[in-house]
Design an enzyme around this catalytic site. Structure first.
Site, PDB file in Angstrom:
ATOM      1  N   LYS A 210       8.180   3.003 -10.509  1.00 31.39           N
ATOM      2  CA  LYS A 210       8.256   4.295  -9.822  1.00 31.39           C
ATOM      3  C   LYS A 210       9.719   4.707  -9.647  1.00 31.39           C
ATOM      4  CE  LYS A 210       6.929   6.670  -5.603  1.00 31.39           C
ATOM      5  NZ  LYS A 210       6.141   6.680  -4.370  1.00 31.39           N
ATOM      6  N   GLU A 216      13.754  -6.867 -10.694  1.00 33.03           N
ATOM      7  CA  GLU A 216      12.979  -7.748 -11.574  1.00 33.03           C
ATOM      8  C   GLU A 216      12.597  -7.029 -12.866  1.00 33.03           C
ATOM      9  OE1 GLU A 216      12.488  -7.077  -8.374  1.00 33.03           O
ATOM     10  OE2 GLU A 216      11.384  -8.665  -7.335  1.00 33.03           O
ATOM     11  N   GLY A 272       3.331   3.511  -4.763  1.00 31.42           N
ATOM     12  CA  GLY A 272       3.274   2.506  -5.834  1.00 31.42           C
ATOM     13  C   GLY A 272       1.928   1.787  -5.876  1.00 31.42           C
ATOM     14  N   ARG A 273       1.438   1.364  -4.697  1.00 30.40           N
ATOM     15  CA  ARG A 273       0.180   0.602  -4.669  1.00 30.40           C
ATOM     16  C   ARG A 273      -1.042   1.489  -4.839  1.00 30.40           C
ATOM     17  NH1 ARG A 273       3.108   0.513  -0.142  1.00 30.40           N
ATOM     18  NH2 ARG A 273       2.277   1.336   1.821  1.00 30.40           N
ATOM     19  N   GLU A 358       0.579  -4.393   2.294  1.00 28.98           N
ATOM     20  CA  GLU A 358       1.784  -3.544   2.253  1.00 28.98           C
ATOM     21  C   GLU A 358       1.515  -2.239   3.008  1.00 28.98           C
ATOM     22  OE1 GLU A 358       3.658  -1.944  -1.508  1.00 28.98           O
ATOM     23  OE2 GLU A 358       5.034  -3.608  -1.207  1.00 28.98           O
ATOM     24  N   HIS A 389     -15.487 -24.636  -4.694  1.00 28.82           N
ATOM     25  CA  HIS A 389     -15.092 -26.025  -4.930  1.00 28.82           C
ATOM     26  C   HIS A 389     -13.675 -26.307  -4.451  1.00 28.82           C
ATOM     27  CE1 HIS A 389     -18.785 -26.767  -7.144  1.00 28.82           C
ATOM     28  NE2 HIS A 389     -18.654 -25.508  -7.553  1.00 28.82           N
ATOM     29  N   LYS A 500      15.322  -7.540  -0.206  1.00 21.04           N
ATOM     30  CA  LYS A 500      15.908  -7.057  -1.466  1.00 21.04           C
ATOM     31  C   LYS A 500      17.420  -6.911  -1.312  1.00 21.04           C
ATOM     32  CE  LYS A 500      12.134  -3.987  -2.930  1.00 21.04           C
ATOM     33  NZ  LYS A 500      11.740  -2.605  -3.171  1.00 21.04           N
TER      34      LYS A 500
END
Ligand SMILES: O=P(O)(O)OC[C@H]1O[C@](O)(CO)[C@@H](O)[C@@H]1O
Length: 528
Positions: A210, A216, A272-273, A358, A389, A500
């Site tokens: 965005k 990253e 963004g999400r 978030e 399990h 950040k």
């Protein structure tokens, strides 16, 4: 704004709910089911190929009624209209929040006064279709004239999780020739091992971000660009047909060198999400085809209409939200598990972690005071039966109250009848066993199960684009309703900024460090 002064704990029904919470441990859900033949009917909802059975929750009719009164007193209705009509509800970033517009019909957008957004959306949808069609048909050629066989989506958080989830969940619809890969983490092994198996001549990178400033993603892009340049002798990989940029900051994509015609845009009013419905969904459209991408939007739109128009009692997102509030605020559950019984939905818990945590992992209200009740829960999960399990022991006999959403399919074309029956029956068995428990005085105490553990069962008719879209929109709206009840801004994420900034400071050798961090940095520096 009404919501600025709203405080859920001052609601007229808050104290009554607290009193009921004190006696709630005495409620046996299995008794409620036995005593009320209508409970399953009353506590079931269906919409858009999804059916929800919430009858195994630790709630009585009286509690449900009070929860409905709780939401009736909240600013939900006002805020929901503001959401759909594009008012600036993300106040800390001074933006409207319009992911629902991305799946609305042009007529609806006109009615909501979103003419400008409607034109922007139509334009970019047209781009998604044109670009994905070109890539799928083989008309999009790499720098040496070869067609694309591999897409690598470079992005993180919302620029990764939605497309990754959708491409895996809807693999039944995947293009035969084109494989989609997702690289999010900056761990160099991931990009290295992904590229290692690919042929640069037939690989296309979709740089999804965005902001186009995410450390990253930019570092992964730099590594990928170097790989193309070295292997294909390109002067600038970014400016080649091997790179597409998807962003709400096209100026940053241009600065990096991506060609104008290879940039697809979205807008700051798409969080963004909440962005898989936008051009961030390009890799989905490439993977499953544009028409199927549109089908995802259509399913989500059905859920939007349901959310906007149904009464609270009939409203699936509202009901899920209220149950969550009951557990978090009154029964003090700290987490919520999501267990899809479908291996293709493996990424759903991770997707919902970002969506929910978030959005509602907040402790300041819209009027900048500290919240005085708990807000978003810890979301976690794993597919069934795998989870059975590993951590289900704790769900059955541990000391924590953990409400669960079981999500399954009624039928599955990719499985066999036998496998599908075993898988899905396991889900029903877990939900039933968690509720009923088993008390047997002839057995040692460690072989007894208290039961009374709440769960929802959400069934999708089939895992097709429409039901997938509806499911994701369902959770988006659940999170929205809870944000309204807790009076927090579900659309910002200031909490992630400090870490950040500190990482950048450390990378630049900032010496203002606490001694623990300085020691860790020294160790790293000595070993690099
Ligand atoms: O799409 P971008 O701008 O690269 O951001 C990626 C992710 O980073 C975050 O901002 C959190 O750091 C998320 O909200 C977002 O989805």
């Amino acid at each position: 704004m009404i919501s600025q002064n709203y405080d859920i704990t001052k609601s007229s029904v808050w104290d009554a709910l607290q009193r009921l919470a004190e006696v709630a441990p005495g409620i046996r859900v299995s008794d409620l089911l036995d005593q009320d033949q209508d409970r399953v009917d009353k506590y079931s909802l269906e919409i858009a190929g999804l059916s929800l059975d919430y009858s195994k929750n630790l709630v009585t009719d009286e509690i449900m009624q009070l929860l409905l009164e709780l939401v009736a007193e909240s600013p939900l209705e006002t805020q929901r209209e503001k959401l759909f009509t594009g008012e600036e509800i993300n106040m800390t970033e001074q933006r409207p929040v319009l992911h629902t517009a991305l799946r609305a019909s042009p007529t609806q957008l006109q009615e909501d006064g979103l003419t400008e957004a409607s034109a922007q959306i139509a334009g970019q949808k047209h781009r998604i279709k044109a670009v994905s069609d070109q890539i799928r048909s083989g008309a999009w050629l790499g720098s040496t004239g070869k067609r694309v066989t591999d897409i690598v989506n470079l992005g993180i958080g919302g620029s990764d999780l939605g497309p990754k989830l959708a491409c895996e969940a809807l693999k039944e619809f995947s293009h035969e020739r084109i494989k989609c890969h997702f690289v999010s983490n900056v761990d160099g092994e991931l990009i290295r091992s992904t590229l290692k198996n690919l042929e640069p001549e037939t690989t296309l990178v979709i740089l999804s971000s965005k902001t186009f400033t995410t450390q990253e993603t930019l570092l992964n892009a730099q590594t990928a660009a170097g790989w193309f340049e070295q292997r294909l002798g390109l002067a600038s990989a970014y400016a080649s047909p091997h790179f597409i940029g998807v962003t709400a900051s096209p100026e940053n994509a241009v600065k990096l060198g991506i060609r104008d015609e290879n940039i697809l845009e979205f807008w700051d009013w798409v969080g963004g999400r909440y962005s898989l419905w936008s051009t961030i969904g390009l890799s989905i459209a490439i993977c499953i085809g544009y028409d199927n991408f549109e089908r995802i939007l259509a399913g989500a739109q059905q859920m939007d209409v349901h959310f906007r128009e149904s009464t609270a009692r009939e409203n699936m997102p509202v009901i899920l939200a209220l149950l969550g509030v009951w557990y978090s605020n009154f029964l003090h559950a700290e987490s919520h598990a999501v267990i899809p019984y479908c291996e293709r939905m493996l990424n759903l818990p991770a997707y919902l972690q970002q969506l929910d945590m978030e959005s509602n992992g907040k402790s300041v209200t819209l009027d900048s005071s500290l919240v005085n009740c708990s807000t978003g829960p810890i979301i976690w999960g794993q597919t069934g039966t795998n989870g059975q399990h590993s951590f289900f022991q704790l769900l059955h006999q541990g000391t924590h109250l953990i409400p669960i959403d079981f999500i399954g399919l009624l039928s599955d074309d990719l499985s066999t009848t036998e496998h599908h029956r075993v898988l899905t029956v396991n889900m029903f068995a877990q939900s039933a066993a968690l509720m009923s428990g088993k008390q047997d005085s002839t057995l040692p105490v460690y072989r007894n199960y208290l039961g009374n553990k709440p769960s929802n069962v959400l069934l999708m008719e089939k895992l097709i684009p429409e039901t997938f879209g509806a499911l994701i929109a369902l959770y988006e709206h659940k999170v929205f309703v809870q944000g309204c009840l807790w009076n927090v801004n579900s659309f910002d994420q200031w909490g992630v900024e400090l870490g950040k900034a500190l990482a950048n400071d450390l990378l630049q050798g900032n010496s203002e460090l606490d001694c623990s961090t300085r020691n860790l940095m020294n160790k790293l520096n000595a070993s690099l």
